[in-house]
Design a protein around this motif. Structure first.
Motif, mmCIF file in Angstrom:
data_model
loop_
_atom_site.group_PDB
_atom_site.id
_atom_site.type_symbol
_atom_site.label_atom_id
_atom_site.label_comp_id
_atom_site.label_asym_id
_atom_site.label_seq_id
_atom_site.Cartn_x
_atom_site.Cartn_y
_atom_site.Cartn_z
ATOM 1 N N ASP A 1 0.802 -1.232 0.000
ATOM 2 C CA ASP A 1 0.000 0.000 0.000
ATOM 3 C C ASP A 1 0.830 1.275 0.000
ATOM 4 N N ASP A 2 1.893 1.331 0.801
ATOM 5 C CA ASP A 2 2.631 2.599 0.940
ATOM 6 C C ASP A 2 3.210 3.121 -0.378
ATOM 7 N N PRO A 3 3.957 2.302 -1.122
ATOM 8 C CA PRO A 3 4.484 2.842 -2.387
ATOM 9 C C PRO A 3 3.376 3.181 -3.384
ATOM 10 N N LEU A 4 2.269 2.458 -3.371
ATOM 11 C CA LEU A 4 1.153 2.795 -4.267
ATOM 12 C C LEU A 4 0.607 4.177 -3.911
ATOM 13 N N ALA A 5 0.360 4.385 -2.598
ATOM 14 C CA ALA A 5 -0.186 5.673 -2.161
ATOM 15 C C ALA A 5 0.790 6.806 -2.451
ATOM 16 N N ASP A 6 2.079 6.471 -2.454
ATOM 17 C CA ASP A 6 3.118 7.477 -2.634
ATOM 18 C C ASP A 6 3.458 7.730 -4.113
ATOM 19 N N GLY A 7 2.749 7.055 -5.017
ATOM 20 C CA GLY A 7 2.948 7.348 -6.443
ATOM 21 C C GLY A 7 4.044 6.562 -7.132
ATOM 22 N N HIS B 1 -2.554 4.195 -9.913
ATOM 23 C CA HIS B 1 -1.887 5.474 -9.694
ATOM 24 C C HIS B 1 -2.247 5.981 -8.295
ATOM 25 N N ALA B 2 -1.455 6.920 -7.797
ATOM 26 C CA ALA B 2 -1.677 7.449 -6.442
ATOM 27 C C ALA B 2 -3.083 8.034 -6.296
ATOM 28 N N ASN B 3 -3.587 8.677 -7.347
ATOM 29 C CA ASN B 3 -4.898 9.324 -7.202
ATOM 30 C C ASN B 3 -6.027 8.300 -7.095
ATOM 31 N N ALA B 4 -5.756 7.039 -7.442
ATOM 32 C CA ALA B 4 -6.747 5.970 -7.261
ATOM 33 C C ALA B 4 -6.446 5.152 -6.001
ATOM 34 N N LYS C 1 -23.444 -6.135 -8.330
ATOM 35 C CA LYS C 1 -24.363 -5.064 -8.768
ATOM 36 C C LYS C 1 -24.347 -3.839 -7.864
ATOM 37 N N THR C 2 -24.231 -4.067 -6.536
ATOM 38 C CA THR C 2 -24.392 -2.912 -5.627
ATOM 39 C C THR C 2 -23.057 -2.347 -5.152
ATOM 40 N N ILE C 3 -21.968 -3.130 -5.303
ATOM 41 C CA ILE C 3 -20.683 -2.674 -4.738
ATOM 42 C C ILE C 3 -19.560 -2.631 -5.779
ATOM 43 N N PHE C 4 -19.304 -3.770 -6.449
ATOM 44 C CA PHE C 4 -18.081 -3.839 -7.274
ATOM 45 C C PHE C 4 -18.160 -2.906 -8.487
ATOM 46 N N GLU C 5 -19.187 -3.113 -9.311
ATOM 47 C CA GLU C 5 -19.288 -2.281 -10.521
ATOM 48 C C GLU C 5 -19.514 -0.810 -10.174
ATOM 49 N N PRO C 6 -20.379 -0.512 -9.194
ATOM 50 C CA PRO C 6 -20.530 0.901 -8.828
ATOM 51 C C PRO C 6 -19.217 1.540 -8.358
ATOM 52 N N THR C 7 -18.351 0.780 -7.720
ATOM 53 C CA THR C 7 -17.085 1.362 -7.256
ATOM 54 C C THR C 7 -16.186 1.711 -8.438
ATOM 55 N N VAL C 8 -16.090 0.795 -9.399
ATOM 56 C CA VAL C 8 -15.268 1.060 -10.586
ATOM 57 C C VAL C 8 -15.797 2.299 -11.304
ATOM 58 N N GLU D 1 -14.934 10.161 -10.800
ATOM 59 C CA GLU D 1 -14.098 11.100 -10.045
ATOM 60 C C GLU D 1 -12.766 11.362 -10.744
ATOM 61 N N ASN D 2 -12.613 10.863 -11.977
ATOM 62 C CA ASN D 2 -11.336 10.962 -12.697
ATOM 63 C C ASN D 2 -10.190 10.319 -11.934
ATOM 64 N N ARG D 3 -10.505 9.193 -11.325
ATOM 65 C CA ARG D 3 -9.499 8.448 -10.577
ATOM 66 C C ARG D 3 -9.573 6.980 -11.013
ATOM 67 N N THR D 4 -9.553 6.737 -12.299
ATOM 68 C CA THR D 4 -9.686 5.375 -12.814
ATOM 69 C C THR D 4 -8.731 4.426 -12.098
ATOM 70 N N PHE D 5 -9.303 3.331 -11.592
ATOM 71 C CA PHE D 5 -8.516 2.368 -10.824
ATOM 72 C C PHE D 5 -8.134 1.192 -11.712
ATOM 73 N N LYS D 6 -6.830 0.959 -11.843
ATOM 74 C CA LYS D 6 -6.331 -0.207 -12.590
ATOM 75 C C LYS D 6 -5.415 -0.993 -11.670
ATOM 76 N N GLY D 7 -5.688 -2.280 -11.539
ATOM 77 C CA GLY D 7 -4.846 -3.097 -10.667
ATOM 78 C C GLY D 7 -5.696 -4.113 -9.952
#
Ligand code: AMP
Ligand code: GLY
Length: 421
Positions: free
Chosen positions: A71-77, A93-96, A248-255, A261-267
Motif C-alpha cells: 500500500d505505501d508505495p502505491l499511495a506514494d505514487g 496510480h496514487a490518485n486511485a 451489482k451494488t458494490i463492485f461495478e458501482p465502485t469502478v 471522479e477521474n481516478r480510474t482504478f487499474k490493478g
C-alpha cells in the motif's frame, strides 16, 4: 520477461511463486524481498519506497514489468513515477490508491455513489469527535484513523471511556502519526466478513475467488487487530447469491464511481465486506492484493498471471478468461511472540529445508532473513503456511500438520483458522 516485484512479505512471496509458473517469465527480482523470497527470486536492496532507486534499477536491468504490491508505495505514487519513466507497472496510480490510503475519501465516495457501507461521520477535531460519540450514545462504536496504519488503525470502543481513549490515542497521541489527523466514527456492523480481491482495468472488473481473513491476534477472535493471522478460500459465507448482489451494488458501482471522479482504478481492488442482516456492506477498500488473502487466492489461479496483468495494464481485461481451481486452501500465519505489539527479531527458525520449505505445504515467508544458511525471524508475521485440499478440512489438516514441523522461540499462531465467523 524480466519482472521486478516490490515488497517483502508473504503476499509478495505468493505473487512471485505464481509468476514463476508463467512461461513468459525468465527472471524475477524482488525489492527488497526477504529470506524465503531469495530462494525464488533475486533480492535487491532497494527500499519499497525508493522511487528513484527503483527507476534506476529497472532501467539498468531492462525490466519489462514492475509489480507494485504494498500500500505505501502505491499511495506514494510509485506507479506514477515508473510509468512517467516508460516502465510498465501493475497497480493503481496514487490518485486511485487513495481509495485505501484515506478512509475519509472512501467513505465519502461510498456515500456519494450510494454504495452500501456503515453510517459514519468524519472529524478533524478530537473534541467534536467525542461530542458526537457521546451525543449519539450507541456502543460499541467504531473509530478509525483516516490514513494507513498497518491494518491496526481501527478501534472498536465498548463504552464512552474506551471511545475517549481511542480518539485521544489516534488524534492527540498520534499513535499512527499523520494518519490520525482525521478520524471516521462509524456504526458497528455485525455479520461474517469476506475478502474479495478483483482485477480491474477500469473498464471491467473480474472478481477472484473469495477468502476469509482472521484479523485478531488470538483464538476465538480475541486480542488486538493484526495485519491478518490466517486465511481460507473460498469463504463459506460468500454464496453465489451474495456474489451477485456484491457485483451489482458494490463492485461495478465502485469502478464507475472512481471513473466519475477521474481516478480510474487499474490493478487489484480489494473489497473488505461484511454480510450484515441488511445485505453486504463495505468495511474497507484496499488498493492492492491482501496479505494473507493472496496466499490462499493465487494458488487457486489457473490462468497465467502475467497475461492478466498485461491485460489490466493495456485495458483489455474483457478479453481474458480467468480460471480458478475448485480446491479449498488455508493459510496459517506463524507470528513472533508479542506481535502485533513489540517483538524480538533474529530468532532462529527450525524445521525448514534449505529452500525455507516443509513437506506437505507451501511456506510463504513474510518476516524472515537468510543468514549463513539459517532462516531467522525478521518481522511480526514470520511465515504463512499454506495448503490446498478437496475440502477445507483437508486443507486445514495439511497446513496445521506442516505448522507442527516448524518452530522458533516465542512463535504463536491461531489454532482456529477456518473455524470462526
Ligand atoms: P479495517 O481496517 O477497516 O478493515 O477494519 C479492521 C477490522 O475492524 C475489520 O476487519 C472488522 O473486523 C472491524 N471493523 C471495521 N469496521 C467495522 C464496523 N463498522 N463494524 C464492525 N466491525 C468493524
Ligand atoms: N489482510 C488484510 C489486508 O491485507 O489488508
Amino acid at each position: 520477461m524480466k519482472i521486478l516485484v516490490i515488497g517483502s512479505g508473504g503476499r509478495e512471496h505468493a505473487i512471485i511463486r505464481k509468476l514463476k509458473e508463467s512461461p513468459h517469465v525468465d527472471k524475477i527480482y524482488a525489492a527488497p524481498g526477504n529470506g524465503g523470497i531469495s530462494c525464488d527470486a533475486e533480492c535487491v536492496d532497494i527500499s519499497a519506497m525508493d522511487k528513484e532507486g527503483m527507476v534506476r534499477f529497472a532501467k539498468e536491468k531492462e525490466i519489462d514489468l514492475v509489480f507494485v504490491a504494498p500500500d505505501d508505495p502505491l499511495a506514494d505514487g510509485m506507479v506514477d513515477t515508473l510509468m512517467a519513466n516508460d516502465i510498465r507497472a501493475f497497480g493503481p496510480h496514487a490518485n486511485a490508491a487513495v481509495i485505501e490510503s484515506s478512509k475519509v475519501f472512501s467513505k465519502n465516495l461510498m456515500k456519494k455513489y450510494n454504495i452500501p457501507t456503515a453510517d459514519y461521520e468524519t472529524f478533524d477535531d478530537p473534541a467534536k469527535a467525542i461530542e458526537y460519540i457521546e451525543g449519539r450514545n450507541k456502543y460499541p462504536v467504531v473509530i478509525k484513523a483516516d490514513g494507513l496504519a498497518l491494518g491496526k488503525g481501527v478501534i472498536i470502543a465498548k463504552d464512552p471511556e474506551e471511545a475517549r481513549a481511542a480518539v485521544k490515542e489516534i488524534m492527540e497521541d498520534k499513535k499512527f502519526g499523520a494518519s490520525g489527523n482525521n478520524v471516521v466514527v462509524e456504526e458497528f456492523l455485525t455479520g461474517p466478513e469476506v475478502s474479495v480481491l478483483a482485477f480491474t482495468d477500469g473498464i471491467v472488473l473480474k472478481p477472484m475467488v473469495s477468502s476469509k481473513d482472521h484479523k485478531r491476534a488470538y483464538d476465538n477472535d480475541e486480542g488486538l487487530n493484526t495485519g491478518g493471522m490466517g486465511t481460507i478460500s473460498p469463504n463459506p459465507y460468500y454464496t453465489d447469491e451474495i456474489a451477485d448482489i456484491c457485483m451489482k451494488t458494490i463492485f461495478e458501482p465502485t469502478v464507475s464511481a472512481m471513473n466519475s471522479e477521474n481516478r480510474t482504478f487499474k490493478g487489484c481492488l480489494y473489497f473488505g465486506l461484511m454480510i450484515t442482516p441488511d445485505g453486504p456492506k463495505v468495511i474497507e477498500y484496499n488498493a492492492r492484493f491482501g496479505d494473507p488473502e493472496t496466499q490462499v487466492v493465487l494458488p487457486r489461479l489457473k490462468t497465467d498471471l502475467v497475461d492478466i496483468i498485461e491485460a489490466v495494464i493495456d485495458s483489455k481485461l474483457s478479453q481474458v478468461n480467468i480460471e480458478w481451481s475448485n480446491e479449498s486452501t488455508a493459510c496459517v500465519v506463524m507470528a513472533s511472540g508479542g506481535y502485533p505489539l513489540a517483538y524480538k527479531k533474529g530468532v532462529e527458525i527450525t524445521g525448514l529445508d534449505e529452500n525455507g520449505q516443509v513437506d506437505g505445504a507451501t511456506v510463504y515467508h513474510a518476516g524472515t532473513k537468510l543468514e549463513d544458511g539459517k532462516f531467522l525471524t525478521n518481522g511480526g508475521r514470520v511465515l504463512g503456511i499454506t495448503a490446498g485440499g478437496k475440502t477445507l478440512d483437508e486443507a486445514l489438516e495439511k497446513a496445521y500438520a506442516a505448522v507442527e514441523k516448524i518452530g522458533f522461540e516465542g512463535a504463536h499462531y491461531r489454532k482456529d483458522i477456518g473455524r470462526t465467523k
